[in-house]
Design an enzyme around this catalytic site. Structure first.
Site, PDB file in Angstrom:
ATOM      1  N   HIS A  38      46.951  41.002  44.449  1.00 48.77           N
ATOM      2  CA  HIS A  38      47.951  40.337  43.620  1.00 48.77           C
ATOM      3  C   HIS A  38      48.884  41.384  43.021  1.00 48.77           C
ATOM      4  O   HIS A  38      48.473  42.513  42.746  1.00 48.77           O
ATOM      5  CB  HIS A  38      47.281  39.523  42.520  1.00 48.77           C
ATOM      6  CG  HIS A  38      46.819  38.177  42.974  1.00 48.77           C
ATOM      7  ND1 HIS A  38      46.985  37.038  42.224  1.00 48.77           N
ATOM      8  CD2 HIS A  38      46.196  37.787  44.113  1.00 48.77           C
ATOM      9  CE1 HIS A  38      46.495  36.006  42.876  1.00 48.77           C
ATOM     10  NE2 HIS A  38      45.994  36.433  44.026  1.00 48.77           N
TER      11      HIS A  38
ATOM     12  N   GLU B 296      50.171  42.049  40.124  1.00 48.05           N
ATOM     13  CA  GLU B 296      49.808  42.720  38.875  1.00 48.05           C
ATOM     14  C   GLU B 296      48.771  43.812  39.114  1.00 48.05           C
ATOM     15  O   GLU B 296      48.819  44.885  38.514  1.00 48.05           O
ATOM     16  CB  GLU B 296      49.269  41.703  37.865  1.00 48.05           C
ATOM     17  CG  GLU B 296      50.283  40.673  37.415  1.00 48.05           C
ATOM     18  CD  GLU B 296      50.272  39.395  38.236  1.00 48.05           C
ATOM     19  OE1 GLU B 296      50.593  38.335  37.694  1.00 48.05           O
ATOM     20  OE2 GLU B 296      49.961  39.470  39.447  1.00 48.05           O
TER      21      GLU B 296
ATOM     22  N   ARG C  25      47.246  49.582  39.871  1.00 46.84           N
ATOM     23  CA  ARG C  25      46.596  50.616  40.681  1.00 46.84           C
ATOM     24  C   ARG C  25      47.594  51.702  41.085  1.00 46.84           C
ATOM     25  O   ARG C  25      47.255  52.886  41.134  1.00 46.84           O
ATOM     26  CB  ARG C  25      45.921  49.998  41.908  1.00 46.84           C
ATOM     27  CG  ARG C  25      44.773  49.059  41.560  1.00 46.84           C
ATOM     28  CD  ARG C  25      44.064  48.515  42.788  1.00 46.84           C
ATOM     29  NE  ARG C  25      43.185  49.507  43.393  1.00 46.84           N
ATOM     30  CZ  ARG C  25      41.938  49.746  42.992  1.00 46.84           C
ATOM     31  NH1 ARG C  25      41.432  49.096  41.960  1.00 46.84           N
ATOM     32  NH2 ARG C  25      41.193  50.653  43.600  1.00 46.84           N
TER      33      ARG C  25
ATOM     34  N   CYS D 274      44.355  37.291  37.240  1.00 47.44           N
ATOM     35  CA  CYS D 274      45.172  38.319  36.584  1.00 47.44           C
ATOM     36  C   CYS D 274      45.187  38.128  35.068  1.00 47.44           C
ATOM     37  O   CYS D 274      45.268  39.102  34.319  1.00 47.44           O
ATOM     38  CB  CYS D 274      46.595  38.297  37.143  1.00 47.44           C
ATOM     39  SG  CYS D 274      46.696  38.885  38.854  1.00 47.44           S
TER      40      CYS D 274
ATOM     41  N   LYS E  77      31.782  56.625  37.463  1.00 46.62           N
ATOM     42  CA  LYS E  77      32.156  55.520  36.575  1.00 46.62           C
ATOM     43  C   LYS E  77      31.152  55.391  35.426  1.00 46.62           C
ATOM     44  O   LYS E  77      31.542  55.261  34.256  1.00 46.62           O
ATOM     45  CB  LYS E  77      32.217  54.205  37.365  1.00 46.62           C
ATOM     46  CG  LYS E  77      33.466  54.045  38.218  1.00 46.62           C
ATOM     47  CD  LYS E  77      33.420  52.779  39.039  1.00 46.62           C
ATOM     48  CE  LYS E  77      33.462  51.533  38.198  1.00 46.62           C
ATOM     49  NZ  LYS E  77      34.801  51.288  37.611  1.00 46.62           N
TER      50      LYS E  77
END
Length: 512
Positions: free
Chosen positions: A86, A88, A93, A309, A480
């Site tokens: 998408h 957004e 990114r 989103c 992460k």
């Protein structure tokens, strides 16, 4: 880059024009076919307020288009496929690519236009006067797209409280509350005729001048507009858009007239509520949706695992848009100061509810994180490749109006700034190249991870952040999880606002 006079509020039309013009400058590859294909546009704009003057510089640093998501079985354990394309998500990114590049310049002494050193070891912060703004040509899919029509003063849908605010319930209590609200609304709202068509029941009362093609298409809900009918002129430039655009009707006037009374309804979103929680009541009119729900984007056939989103942007408003990896280097999370929406169906109340209210009560966040609501503005300029404009430009013999299958990314980096994908891979990739670097988008998890590892290896050991001075960091998941303050903030957000947010499959995060 444009240099502009400072003003208390960002000019929405100015931002929209800047983003549309930047998109127009990109090569033709991946763009929609005029009159047949449509797509939304999103962008990140860097705002620089000069300390010794009234000059404000505004520069687009990332652009994204796209409407597609891949199904769950197409997700790759190698991190080499884009799951969510998408607009957004693509724009965000691309901005991360840009931020990693700027950090690389900073740590290697080349100088950055974004960062300066923090007083804390190995940490960086935004330079004074730097902020970021988010632009989207269409209201984000999901909760923010549930917009009342022909009765905006009424509560459009049963609102769902967070689990945190309904202590002692197991979900059934929330469902009963929603059902009770629906019952009250149905008793006060004019009923629809029994002979109402199935299309109207499913898609609401929004139909454009090409009503037969305005139902939900593919992975993106229809682009609908306000309730008043006006004649539209096909426009080809931002300047013409500023002077000539007016609202497109998306209310079925025949149905309204048939009832001899106002019809209260809401625009539909194609995103479905996440498993395990409340579902939409699917009642006619304003009782079709429940608001406040986490929603999963639809795919073609197979379900996706990509959150809407609206949900992702609400998360960025607490955790920042920089993500877990960049949080290793940053003293504070990065938040969008403003969200500008192009000309489209828009509701300040819906945006506030979807992107801010759901998270406004989150507390006890670690240092560097906060609930940071943006300012919402809407432009009068419509994206020339919106669904509404594409339908106006459509000519006989062009085939059906359809969402564009490609996603375009551009960001301000020196190496391959343009990235065009389809189905999560580089557009036009051959079978022979499948599984190789030639097939990968620069925005996929693996490529962004490799860019981050290059940043780490370029950082001198003496100024490496403490969280990266470990010998047990190998996989994407390791890095992460080692971003401990980010993970703590995410856990608090999940516990207090989004307990039903689906957890990532760890087997999809073990790549190196």
């Amino acid at each position: 880059m444009t240099a502009l006079n400072s003003s208390p509020v960002v000019a929405a039309d100015e931002i929209a024009k800047l983003c549309y013009e930047r998109f127009n400058e990109l090569p033709r590859k991946g763009k929609p076919e005029p009159g047949r294909e449509w797509t939304p546009l999103a962008a990140v704009v860097k705002i620089t307020r000069c300390a010794k003057s009234d000059i404000v510089e505004k520069e687009v640093v990332s652009i994204g288009t796209g409407t597609k998501c891949i199904g769950r079985t197409a997700m790759s354990p190698k991190g080499d496929v884009l799951n969510d394309s998408h607009a957004e998500v693509i724009a965000r990114r691309g901005c991360i690519r840009y931020l990693i590049h700027e950090l690389h310049r900073a740590v290697t002494g080349m100088g950055s236009s974004v960062y300066c050193q923090s007083k804390h070891q190995g940490k960086w912060r935004l330079q004074p006067g730097i902020s970021f703004l988010f632009f989207t040509s269409h209201t984000p899919c999901g909760d923010a797209s549930i917009i009342p029509i022909n009765g905006s003063h009424l509560q459009p849908c049963p609102s769902v409280s967070s689990v945190n605010n309904d202590k002692g319930t197991d979900g059934r209590g929330l469902k009963r509350k929603a059902e009770h609200l629906i019952s009250l609304q149905n008793s006060k709202r004019p009923s629809l005729e029994e002979k109402e068509t199935e299309e109207t029941k499913q898609e609401g009362l929004y139909v454009s001048k090409r009503a037969s093609s305005s139902s939900t298409v593919g992975d993106e809900p229809p682009q609908s507009s306000s309730a008043k009918t006006h004649q539209e002129t096909i426009l080809h430039s931002s300047a013409e858009l500023a002077e000539n655009t007016s609202s497109i009707s998306n209310v079925n006037q025949t149905v309204c007239a048939r009832q001899n009374s106002p019809v209260y309804d809401v625009l539909r979103t194609g995103a479905k509520s996440v498993p395990g929680g409340l579902s939409d009541p699917l009642q006619p009119g304003a009782g079709y949706h429940s608001t406040g729900l986490l929603r999963v984007k639809p795919g073609r056939g197979e379900p996706t695992l990509s959150l809407s989103c609206s949900d992702k942007m609400a998360r960025w408003g607490v955790l920042g848009f920089q993500g877990a990896l960049l949080s290793h280097y940053l003293q504070e999370a990065l938040y969008f100061s403003t969200v500008v929406v192009g000309k489209c169906p828009f509701s300040q109340e819906a945006m506030q509810r979807a992107l801010i209210t759901r998270c406004s009560h989150v507390s006890d966040l670690p240092a560097g994180f906060s609930v940071s609501p943006p300012v919402f503005l809407q432009s009068k300029l419509e994206f020339p490749f919106s669904q509404a404009q594409t339908e106006l430009q459509h000519k006989a013999g062009q085939g059906c109006v359809t969402p564009c299958g490609a996603a375009v990314s551009w960001c301000k980096v020196p190496d391959q700034p343009l990235d065009v994908t389809a189905n999560g891979l580089k557009q036009g990739v051959t079978k022979k190249a499948m599984g190789t670097a030639k097939a990968r988008s620069a925005l996929c998890k693996l490529e962004l991870f490799h860019a981050f590892l290059s940043l780490v290896s370029s950082t001198e050991a003496s100024v490496l952040p403490d969280s990266l001075r470990r010998n047990d960091l190998h996989t994407y998941l390791d890095y992460k999880e080692a971003s401990e303050t980010y993970q703590k903030a995410w856990q608090l957000l999940r516990n207090q606002a989004f307990p039903l947010w689906p957890r990532s499959d760890r087997d999809l995060l073990l790549f190196k």
